[in-house]
Design an enzyme around this catalytic site. Structure first.
Site, PDB file in Angstrom:
ATOM      1  N   GLY A 158       0.874  -1.135   0.084  1.00  0.00           N
ATOM      2  CA  GLY A 158       0.024   0.098   0.019  1.00  0.00           C
ATOM      3  C   GLY A 158       0.685   1.409  -0.032  1.00  0.00           C
ATOM      4  O   GLY A 158       0.516   2.267   0.532  1.00  0.00           O
TER       5      GLY A 158
ATOM      6  N   GLY B 184      -0.305   4.890  -0.953  1.00  0.00           N
ATOM      7  CA  GLY B 184      -1.662   5.416  -0.070  1.00  0.00           C
ATOM      8  C   GLY B 184      -1.101   6.742   0.656  1.00  0.00           C
ATOM      9  O   GLY B 184       0.028   6.900   0.528  1.00  0.00           O
ATOM     10  N   GLN B 185      -2.104   7.074   1.449  1.00  0.00           N
ATOM     11  CA  GLN B 185      -1.890   8.254   2.408  1.00  0.00           C
ATOM     12  C   GLN B 185      -0.750   8.081   3.146  1.00  0.00           C
ATOM     13  O   GLN B 185      -0.010   8.976   3.317  1.00  0.00           O
ATOM     14  CB  GLN B 185      -3.118   8.561   2.872  1.00  0.00           C
ATOM     15  CG  GLN B 185      -3.050  10.092   3.548  1.00  0.00           C
ATOM     16  CD  GLN B 185      -4.107  10.487   4.759  1.00  0.00           C
ATOM     17  OE1 GLN B 185      -4.862   9.495   4.976  1.00  0.00           O
ATOM     18  NE2 GLN B 185      -4.150  11.514   5.028  1.00  0.00           N
TER      19      GLN B 185
ATOM     20  N   ASP C  37       2.112  -2.009  -4.522  1.00  0.00           N
ATOM     21  CA  ASP C  37       1.100  -1.641  -4.677  1.00  0.00           C
ATOM     22  C   ASP C  37       0.282  -1.711  -5.874  1.00  0.00           C
ATOM     23  O   ASP C  37       0.974  -2.634  -6.680  1.00  0.00           O
ATOM     24  CB  ASP C  37       0.863   0.155  -4.275  1.00  0.00           C
ATOM     25  CG  ASP C  37      -0.462   0.730  -3.954  1.00  0.00           C
ATOM     26  OD1 ASP C  37      -1.215   0.431  -4.618  1.00  0.00           O
ATOM     27  OD2 ASP C  37      -0.171   1.219  -2.840  1.00  0.00           O
TER      28      ASP C  37
ATOM     29  N   ILE D 115      -2.381  -7.675  -3.470  1.00  0.00           N
ATOM     30  CA  ILE D 115      -2.084  -8.398  -2.121  1.00  0.00           C
ATOM     31  C   ILE D 115      -2.800  -9.508  -2.150  1.00  0.00           C
ATOM     32  O   ILE D 115      -2.282 -10.618  -1.240  1.00  0.00           O
ATOM     33  CB  ILE D 115      -2.505  -7.184  -1.061  1.00  0.00           C
ATOM     34  CG1 ILE D 115      -1.751  -7.549   0.159  1.00  0.00           C
ATOM     35  CG2 ILE D 115      -4.033  -7.229  -0.782  1.00  0.00           C
ATOM     36  CD1 ILE D 115      -0.225  -7.205   0.278  1.00  0.00           C
TER      37      ILE D 115
ATOM     38  N   TYR E   4     -15.862  -1.986   7.687  1.00  0.00           N
ATOM     39  CA  TYR E   4     -13.918  -1.745   7.643  1.00  0.00           C
ATOM     40  C   TYR E   4     -13.916  -2.058   9.027  1.00  0.00           C
ATOM     41  O   TYR E   4     -12.772  -2.601   9.449  1.00  0.00           O
ATOM     42  CB  TYR E   4     -14.182  -0.321   7.315  1.00  0.00           C
ATOM     43  CG  TYR E   4     -12.692   0.425   7.623  1.00  0.00           C
ATOM     44  CD1 TYR E   4     -11.839  -0.021   6.913  1.00  0.00           C
ATOM     45  CD2 TYR E   4     -12.798   1.321   8.775  1.00  0.00           C
ATOM     46  CE1 TYR E   4     -10.470   0.581   7.054  1.00  0.00           C
ATOM     47  CE2 TYR E   4     -11.438   1.645   9.128  1.00  0.00           C
ATOM     48  CZ  TYR E   4     -10.412   1.642   8.210  1.00  0.00           C
ATOM     49  OH  TYR E   4      -8.963   2.108   8.523  1.00  0.00           O
TER      50      TYR E   4
ATOM     51  N   LYS F 175     -11.310  -4.704  10.777  1.00  0.00           N
ATOM     52  CA  LYS F 175     -10.131  -4.236  11.639  1.00  0.00           C
ATOM     53  C   LYS F 175     -10.218  -5.054  13.101  1.00  0.00           C
ATOM     54  O   LYS F 175      -9.052  -5.167  13.292  1.00  0.00           O
ATOM     55  CB  LYS F 175     -10.297  -2.771  11.967  1.00  0.00           C
ATOM     56  CG  LYS F 175      -9.906  -2.021  10.854  1.00  0.00           C
ATOM     57  CD  LYS F 175      -8.398  -2.081  10.282  1.00  0.00           C
ATOM     58  CE  LYS F 175      -8.038  -1.199   9.344  1.00  0.00           C
ATOM     59  NZ  LYS F 175      -6.785  -1.600   8.671  1.00  0.00           N
TER      60      LYS F 175
HETATM   61  P1  NAD Z   1      -5.088   4.485   1.312  1.00  0.00           P
HETATM   62  O1  NAD Z   1      -6.468   4.117   0.848  1.00  0.00           O
HETATM   63  O2  NAD Z   1      -4.651   5.891   0.871  1.00  0.00           O
HETATM   64  O3  NAD Z   1      -3.952   3.539   0.595  1.00  0.00           O
HETATM   65  C1  NAD Z   1      -4.110   2.332   0.554  1.00  0.00           C
HETATM   66  C2  NAD Z   1      -3.279   1.741  -0.424  1.00  0.00           C
HETATM   67  O4  NAD Z   1      -3.465   0.339  -0.675  1.00  0.00           O
HETATM   68  C3  NAD Z   1      -3.646   2.384  -1.970  1.00  0.00           C
HETATM   69  O5  NAD Z   1      -2.523   2.941  -2.496  1.00  0.00           O
HETATM   70  C4  NAD Z   1      -4.036   1.064  -2.678  1.00  0.00           C
HETATM   71  O6  NAD Z   1      -3.583   1.404  -4.074  1.00  0.00           O
HETATM   72  C5  NAD Z   1      -3.323  -0.002  -2.222  1.00  0.00           C
HETATM   73  N1  NAD Z   1      -4.441  -1.430  -2.427  1.00  0.00           N
HETATM   74  C6  NAD Z   1      -5.478  -1.271  -2.331  1.00  0.00           C
HETATM   75  N2  NAD Z   1      -6.040  -2.575  -2.480  1.00  0.00           N
HETATM   76  C7  NAD Z   1      -4.844  -3.299  -2.664  1.00  0.00           C
HETATM   77  C8  NAD Z   1      -4.499  -4.410  -3.349  1.00  0.00           C
HETATM   78  N3  NAD Z   1      -5.448  -5.310  -3.449  1.00  0.00           N
HETATM   79  N4  NAD Z   1      -3.153  -4.991  -3.426  1.00  0.00           N
HETATM   80  C9  NAD Z   1      -2.386  -4.124  -3.044  1.00  0.00           C
HETATM   81  N5  NAD Z   1      -2.512  -2.794  -3.047  1.00  0.00           N
HETATM   82  C10 NAD Z   1      -3.637  -2.419  -2.378  1.00  0.00           C
HETATM   83  O7  NAD Z   1      -4.948   4.078   2.967  1.00  0.00           O
HETATM   84  P2  NAD Z   1      -3.968   4.651   3.991  1.00  0.00           P
HETATM   85  O8  NAD Z   1      -4.746   5.744   4.554  1.00  0.00           O
HETATM   86  O9  NAD Z   1      -2.682   5.015   3.587  1.00  0.00           O
HETATM   87  O10 NAD Z   1      -4.312   3.569   5.319  1.00  0.00           O
HETATM   88  C11 NAD Z   1      -3.064   2.415   5.243  1.00  0.00           C
HETATM   89  C12 NAD Z   1      -3.572   1.732   6.614  1.00  0.00           C
HETATM   90  O11 NAD Z   1      -3.685   2.454   7.552  1.00  0.00           O
HETATM   91  C13 NAD Z   1      -5.106   0.892   6.413  1.00  0.00           C
HETATM   92  O12 NAD Z   1      -4.747  -0.287   6.930  1.00  0.00           O
HETATM   93  C14 NAD Z   1      -6.061   1.907   7.110  1.00  0.00           C
HETATM   94  O13 NAD Z   1      -7.002   0.917   7.347  1.00  0.00           O
HETATM   95  C15 NAD Z   1      -5.281   1.992   8.139  1.00  0.00           C
HETATM   96  N6  NAD Z   1      -5.661   3.481   8.750  1.00  0.00           N
HETATM   97  C16 NAD Z   1      -5.629   4.708   8.015  1.00  0.00           C
HETATM   98  C17 NAD Z   1      -6.219   5.862   8.685  1.00  0.00           C
HETATM   99  C18 NAD Z   1      -6.208   7.109   7.894  1.00  0.00           C
HETATM  100  O14 NAD Z   1      -6.614   8.129   8.354  1.00  0.00           O
HETATM  101  N7  NAD Z   1      -5.367   7.374   6.758  1.00  0.00           N
HETATM  102  C19 NAD Z   1      -6.862   5.793   9.894  1.00  0.00           C
HETATM  103  C20 NAD Z   1      -6.706   4.511  10.411  1.00  0.00           C
HETATM  104  C21 NAD Z   1      -6.170   3.365   9.986  1.00  0.00           C
HETATM  105  N1  SER Z   2      -9.476   7.593   8.809  1.00  0.00           N
HETATM  106  C1  SER Z   2     -10.159   6.217   8.550  1.00  0.00           C
HETATM  107  C2  SER Z   2     -11.317   6.217   7.965  1.00  0.00           C
HETATM  108  O1  SER Z   2     -11.978   7.271   7.970  1.00  0.00           O
HETATM  109  C3  SER Z   2     -10.287   5.518  10.007  1.00  0.00           C
HETATM  110  O2  SER Z   2      -9.561   4.376   9.811  1.00  0.00           O
HETATM  111  O3  SER Z   2     -11.421   5.331   7.176  1.00  0.00           O
END
Ligand code: NAD
Ligand code: SER
Length: 309
Positions: free
Chosen positions: A9, A12-13, A35, A51, A140, A144
């Site tokens: 990933g 991602g963010q 990714d 993945i 979701y 988790k």
């Molecule tokens: P995001 O959606 O920005 O990035 C996720 C990445 O995973 C993307 O680049 C996407 O292309 C990739 N992806 C999706 N499906 C895929 C697959 N089948 N194979 C390979 N890659 C794949 O998410 P994020 O914000 O970077 O979050 C990362 C983790 O952190 C996640 O587990 C999310 O639940 C957790 N999280 C994020 C936040 C937040 O506010 N950003 C808060 C709580 C938890």
């Molecule tokens: N920032 C995340 C969402 O809104 C919390 O896991 O999905």
């Protein structure tokens, strides 16, 4: 000896910022990004890989002699509600693939993020404690909670050193959010600097736990760098930054951009947000590995506006 670190990933963010944070550490490790989509981190080796493709993942672990994993590939809350089947597969089977391969290749440490979405409507909203009930309403949140249990299972049964935190909504200027309920708290800054009226998909009084991305990247490095015996919780740690609602952040931005305007048009994400805590008690993370957040709402807003401009 250099570590071979796999970040799934990576586009991602969190992934974008985490990979860059390793670069800032003077390339002390070999970073391998994975990714569905290639990001702009051209200086790192990249694998386009689903993945869910166990065989391809297996070959990457083997070829790159991976010894540390940050598993971030997932579907976030809003995106998951709109595509339940795929969200279930990516969040559950994807995690299981990573855990199984981590055991197979004797991976030293694994990081996997959980979320405040593990809590549901029956949880105490204010200063929600580590061991509060975890009965989420969202698909979701369910992935988790089960992911947390799976991590603990692999720790207890296979001695896999997996570490995790329950992130709140994350706010940073280097990457855009990928389909969560807290995305508004990033999007609002882009409307503000363009002096556009912002349409907020949550009600003005929807109080949620939030965190600056710098704090969250630091939390990842801190929990991964402490001694294994310090980690007493093998499901996932509560960690807290600050809490605010859309009106609070709007008022704070107005201090810099007086003409900024907002409207509130709540959609399906309102229900998700209302089922989550208002604030988080992170006593255990503080006690076990000295967690402490650095950013309050005023500092988040200042940093976002300075950097986006
Ligand atoms: P995001 O959606 O920005 O990035 C996720 C990445 O995973 C993307 O680049 C996407 O292309 C990739 N992806 C999706 N499906 C895929 C697959 N089948 N194979 C390979 N890659 C794949 O998410 P994020 O914000 O970077 O979050 C990362 C983790 O952190 C996640 O587990 C999310 O639940 C957790 N999280 C994020 C936040 C937040 O506010 N950003 C808060 C709580 C938890
Ligand atoms: N920032 C995340 C969402 O809104 C919390 O896991 O999905």
């Amino acid at each position: 000896m250099k570590k071979n670190i796999l970040i799934t990933g990576s586009n991602g963010q969190i992934g974008k910022e985490l990979t860059e944070s390793f670069k800032e550490k003077n390339n002390a490790s070999n970073i391998i990004c994975l990714d569905l989509i290639k990001g702009k981190q051209n200086h790192f080796k990249f694998y386009k890989c689903n993945i869910l493709d166990y065989e391809k993942l297996n070959s990457i672990f083997k070829k790159e002699k991976i010894n540390e994993v940050y598993h971030l590939a997932a579907y976030l809350s809003a995106k998951a509600e709109n595509n339940m089947n795929l969200a279930w597969k990516v969040n559950m089977d994807g995690l299981q693939n990573i855990l199984e391969l981590s055991v197979k290749y004797n991976i030293k440490k694994v990081f996997w993020p959980s979320s405040i979405a593990v809590f549901g409507e029956d949880a105490t909203k204010t200063k929600t404690k580590q061991n509060e009930k975890t009965n989420p309403n969202s698909i979701y949140g369910i992935t988790k909670v089960l992911g947390e249990r799976l991590c603990e299972f692999f720790f207890k049964n296979y001695k896999l050193d997996i570490r995790s935190v329950r992130f709140p909504g994350l706010i940073g200027h280097k990457s855009m959010p990928g389909g969560g309920t807290t995305d508004y708290a990033v999007d609002i800054f882009y409307s503000a600097v363009k002096k556009e009226k912002f349409s907020c998909f949550l009600k003005e009084n929807t109080l949620l736990p939030m965190m600056h991305m710098d704090d969250s990247i630091r939390a990842i490095h801190e929990i991964m760098n402490c001694e294994s015996k310090q980690i007493k919780i093998r499901t996932s740690y509560n960690i807290s930054g600050c809490s605010f609602n859309p009106k609070n952040i709007f008022d704070e931005i107005k201090k810099y951009i007086n003409e900024f305007k907002i409207t509130y048009k709540p959609d399906f994400r309102q229900n998700l947000a209302e089922s989550w805590p208002n604030s988080i008690d992170d006593t255990e993370a503080k006690k076990d590995w000295n967690w402490k957040s650095n950013y309050k709402i005023s500092e988040i807003v200042k940093s976002m506006l300075e950097n986006i401009k």
